[in-house]
Design an enzyme around this catalytic site. Structure first.
Site, short mmCIF file in Angstrom:
data_model
loop_
_atom_site.label_atom_id
_atom_site.label_comp_id
_atom_site.label_asym_id
_atom_site.label_seq_id
_atom_site.Cartn_x
_atom_site.Cartn_y
_atom_site.Cartn_z
N PRO A 137 43.56 39.47 38.25
CA PRO A 137 42.51 40.26 37.58
C PRO A 137 41.66 39.51 36.55
CG PRO A 137 44.63 40.77 36.64
CD PRO A 137 44.90 39.82 37.77
N CYS A 138 40.77 38.65 37.03
CA CYS A 138 39.86 37.93 36.13
C CYS A 138 38.92 38.91 35.41
CB CYS A 138 39.09 36.86 36.88
SG CYS A 138 38.30 37.41 38.40
N HIS A 139 38.74 40.10 35.96
CA HIS A 139 37.89 41.10 35.32
C HIS A 139 38.50 41.63 34.03
CE1 HIS A 139 40.58 43.37 37.98
NE2 HIS A 139 40.46 44.36 37.11
#
Length: 172
Positions: A137-139
């Protein structure tokens, strides 16, 4: 021995299995080779879909992503191949994978967890090269001041993912 639905390339090696799925972000390409996912990428505008050659693993990834978008999944259980990238990048990706659903972390804190608190820029590079959008989850990585920061596919898409998870930022 090849998995069902896989093909051999001209060298007798397993070819990559690929599946495409439509999402609220756009079309995602899911890639698998030798029993591990090698990439989950959002296609850019105008990038064509290729020929699908799905596998059990790409189908499972698509199923889990669909559950995520429907609000029925908060964690992923998929075999990921982190072999590409520098040792620091791989560590950043592994640390990102541990960010809980609905929570955020700053680039600085992520760099520290990855073993080098002074490597914020290198951490940002690793985040931008994340091979597994959504699943890693880079977001959930934001700026130290609480604002959204960047996102390779576009900040508008980052906001969509944050909305899925109910993430509200301190600063817009």
């Amino acid at each position: 021995m090849c998995a069902p639905n896989s093909v051999l390339n001209d060298f007798g090696d397993r070819a990559m299995n690929v599946e495409y799925m439509k999402t609220p972000l756009g079309t995602i390409r899911i890639q698998e080779q030798e029993g591990k996912l090698t990439g989950i990428h959002l296609l850019t505008d105008g990038e064509p879909e290729g020929v699908e050659q799905p596998s059990e693993i790409t189908r499972e990834a698509a199923k889990q992503l669909l559950e995520y978008f429907r609000g029925k999944r908060t964690e992923f259980d998929l075999p990921l191949d982190f072999s590409k990238g520098s040792p620091f990048m791989r560590e950043v990706w592994k640390q990102m994978a541990q960010i809980p659903y609905g929570k955020t972390i700053s680039y600085g804190k992520l760099a520290e967890k990855a073993g080098n608190k002074k490597a914020c820029r290198a951490c940002g590079t690793a985040v931008g090269r994340n091979p597994f959008i959504i699943v890693v989850p880079c977001h959930r990585v934001i700026k130290g001041d609480g604002s959204i920061g960047g996102f390779a596919p576009g900040v508008d898409k980052k906001r969509i993912l944050m909305n899925v998870e109910g993430i509200e930022l301190c600063r817009k």
